[in-house]
Write a protein that holds these residues in place. Sequence first.
Motif, short mmCIF file in Angstrom:
data_model
loop_
_atom_site.label_atom_id
_atom_site.label_comp_id
_atom_site.label_asym_id
_atom_site.label_seq_id
_atom_site.Cartn_x
_atom_site.Cartn_y
_atom_site.Cartn_z
N LEU A 146 27.44 48.09 19.87
CA LEU A 146 26.98 46.77 20.30
C LEU A 146 28.17 45.86 20.61
O LEU A 146 29.01 45.59 19.75
CB LEU A 146 26.11 46.14 19.21
N THR A 147 28.21 45.41 21.86
CA THR A 147 29.38 44.66 22.32
C THR A 147 28.98 43.42 23.11
O THR A 147 27.84 43.26 23.51
CB THR A 147 30.27 45.55 23.21
N GLY A 148 29.97 42.58 23.35
CA GLY A 148 29.78 41.39 24.18
C GLY A 148 30.03 40.08 23.48
O GLY A 148 30.32 39.07 24.13
N ARG A 149 29.95 40.06 22.15
CA ARG A 149 30.10 38.77 21.46
C ARG A 149 31.50 38.16 21.63
O ARG A 149 31.60 36.95 21.89
CB ARG A 149 29.75 38.93 19.97
N PRO A 150 32.60 38.93 21.50
CA PRO A 150 33.91 38.32 21.74
C PRO A 150 34.06 37.78 23.15
O PRO A 150 34.66 36.71 23.35
CB PRO A 150 34.90 39.46 21.46
N LEU A 151 33.53 38.49 24.14
CA LEU A 151 33.58 37.99 25.52
C LEU A 151 32.83 36.68 25.62
O LEU A 151 33.30 35.73 26.26
CB LEU A 151 32.99 39.03 26.47
N ILE A 152 31.65 36.60 25.01
CA ILE A 152 30.85 35.38 25.05
C ILE A 152 31.55 34.23 24.35
O ILE A 152 31.60 33.11 24.85
CB ILE A 152 29.46 35.64 24.42
N GLN A 153 32.13 34.50 23.18
CA GLN A 153 32.70 33.44 22.36
C GLN A 153 34.11 33.05 22.75
O GLN A 153 34.50 31.88 22.60
CB GLN A 153 32.66 33.87 20.89
N GLN A 154 34.90 34.00 23.29
CA GLN A 154 36.30 33.73 23.54
C GLN A 154 36.70 33.86 25.01
O GLN A 154 37.81 33.51 25.39
CB GLN A 154 37.18 34.69 22.73
N GLY A 155 35.81 34.38 25.84
CA GLY A 155 36.13 34.57 27.24
C GLY A 155 36.13 33.26 28.00
O GLY A 155 35.62 32.23 27.54
N PRO A 156 36.71 33.26 29.21
CA PRO A 156 36.72 32.06 30.04
C PRO A 156 35.29 31.57 30.29
O PRO A 156 34.39 32.36 30.57
CB PRO A 156 37.38 32.54 31.34
N ALA A 157 35.11 30.27 30.23
CA ALA A 157 33.76 29.69 30.32
C ALA A 157 33.06 30.05 31.61
O ALA A 157 31.83 30.21 31.64
CB ALA A 157 33.83 28.18 30.17
N ASN A 158 33.82 30.20 32.70
CA ASN A 158 33.18 30.42 34.00
C ASN A 158 33.21 31.88 34.43
O ASN A 158 32.95 32.18 35.60
CB ASN A 158 33.86 29.57 35.07
N ASP A 159 33.54 32.80 33.53
CA ASP A 159 33.56 34.21 33.88
C ASP A 159 32.14 34.69 34.18
O ASP A 159 31.23 34.49 33.36
CB ASP A 159 34.16 35.02 32.74
N PRO A 160 31.87 35.33 35.32
CA PRO A 160 30.50 35.69 35.68
C PRO A 160 29.88 36.73 34.77
O PRO A 160 28.66 36.70 34.51
CB PRO A 160 30.62 36.21 37.11
N VAL A 161 30.68 37.68 34.29
CA VAL A 161 30.12 38.70 33.40
C VAL A 161 29.79 38.09 32.05
O VAL A 161 28.76 38.42 31.44
CB VAL A 161 31.07 39.90 33.28
N ARG A 162 30.65 37.19 31.58
CA ARG A 162 30.32 36.46 30.35
C ARG A 162 28.98 35.75 30.51
O ARG A 162 28.11 35.81 29.61
CB ARG A 162 31.42 35.45 30.03
N LYS A 163 28.80 35.06 31.63
CA LYS A 163 27.53 34.37 31.88
C LYS A 163 26.37 35.36 31.92
O LYS A 163 25.28 35.09 31.41
CB LYS A 163 27.61 33.60 33.19
N GLY A 164 26.61 36.53 32.51
CA GLY A 164 25.56 37.53 32.58
C GLY A 164 25.11 37.99 31.21
O GLY A 164 23.91 38.16 30.96
N TYR A 165 26.07 38.20 30.30
CA TYR A 165 25.73 38.60 28.94
C TYR A 165 24.89 37.52 28.25
O TYR A 165 23.95 37.83 27.50
CB TYR A 165 26.99 38.88 28.13
#
Length: 337
Positions: free
Chosen positions: A225-244
């Motif tokens: 299970l992945t995606g939480r670090p990207l959501i919490q620490q990734g750039p705010a406007n990253d499209p994949v972060r937004k997708g998650y």
Amino acid sequence: MKWLQSIANLVAGTSAAVGKNLIVDTDLFSDVDDAGALLLAATSPEANLMAVNVNYPSAYSAIAASAILAYYGKTDVPIGIRRPLSDITFTDNWYHHLGEYASKIAFQYSGGSLPWGQAEKAWDPVKLYRKVLAEAEDGSVTIASIGFLDNLSGLLNSTADSYSSLTGRQLVRSKVSELVIMGGGYPSGHSWNFWGSDPSFTAHVINTWEGKMTFIGDDVGKDVLTGRPLIQQGPANDPVRKGYIYYNYHEPISSWDPLTVLYAINNLDGLFVVGNEGGYNHIYPNGTNQWVSDSEAHGQFFLRLAVSNETAAAVVDKYLLQGALSAKAKSNEVDEL
């Protein structure tokens, strides 16, 4: 350090070291882990992303792929999609809590070779395969199939054209070093990627492919299970972060496709082990697969994790976040020039 050097090379206008030649064939539409896989393929300094073929025929899928690639600086990567195109969006009829993301990314991040409303400009996927393979060095291309196998079946059926005098099968034998397929269960299973579109195409590809095939089954990534670090620490406007966020509302998701792309780029790399000694995968007409024991059959493999689900998740999360941050850093450097 490799990631930082890659960024520095790009900013300086010099050529970074060419990585493994990679084509991604994706059903980018419903599960957002396809978007995560594209993030990895587009940002890894160990990968030379040559093309993206979409095997789900929604116009939003093609445009979203273009938007993601454009955000990560890969506007030159060609995109193909199977026809006829539709304007269908994903609706979660099974769990009733998953959100739609492809049309949002397509609209909000419109750009690249297929801006909003221009999905019809995408390549025919078979023509794109033939062009890219014909131009590649012999034995140099890895294909990561993270969806349906319709496009690959079309490639195998293709005949000589302006790109190559070889048939599709001859091109595959000449140019493709490995086909990595996400799908199936091992020793047996009934996988969405195998039956969800047209299982006859799945059977055609897997039962007749000539060359190395490696399978990553449904069980391998289900509990990674992945995606939480990207959501919490990734750039705010990253499209994949937004997708998650759109897809699972800040909760981590299974990592079938990112794991497949990581293997396609880095091979076993301490993350996987081969689960078989000989044998081959057989697909039945309904899409069910069965691993057949055969000590004389070689060239087909299925993988298991060599580490715990939690360790594998940490590896995937590291690369997702590094990829997103590297794109942001490169963008900031370019803005300052």
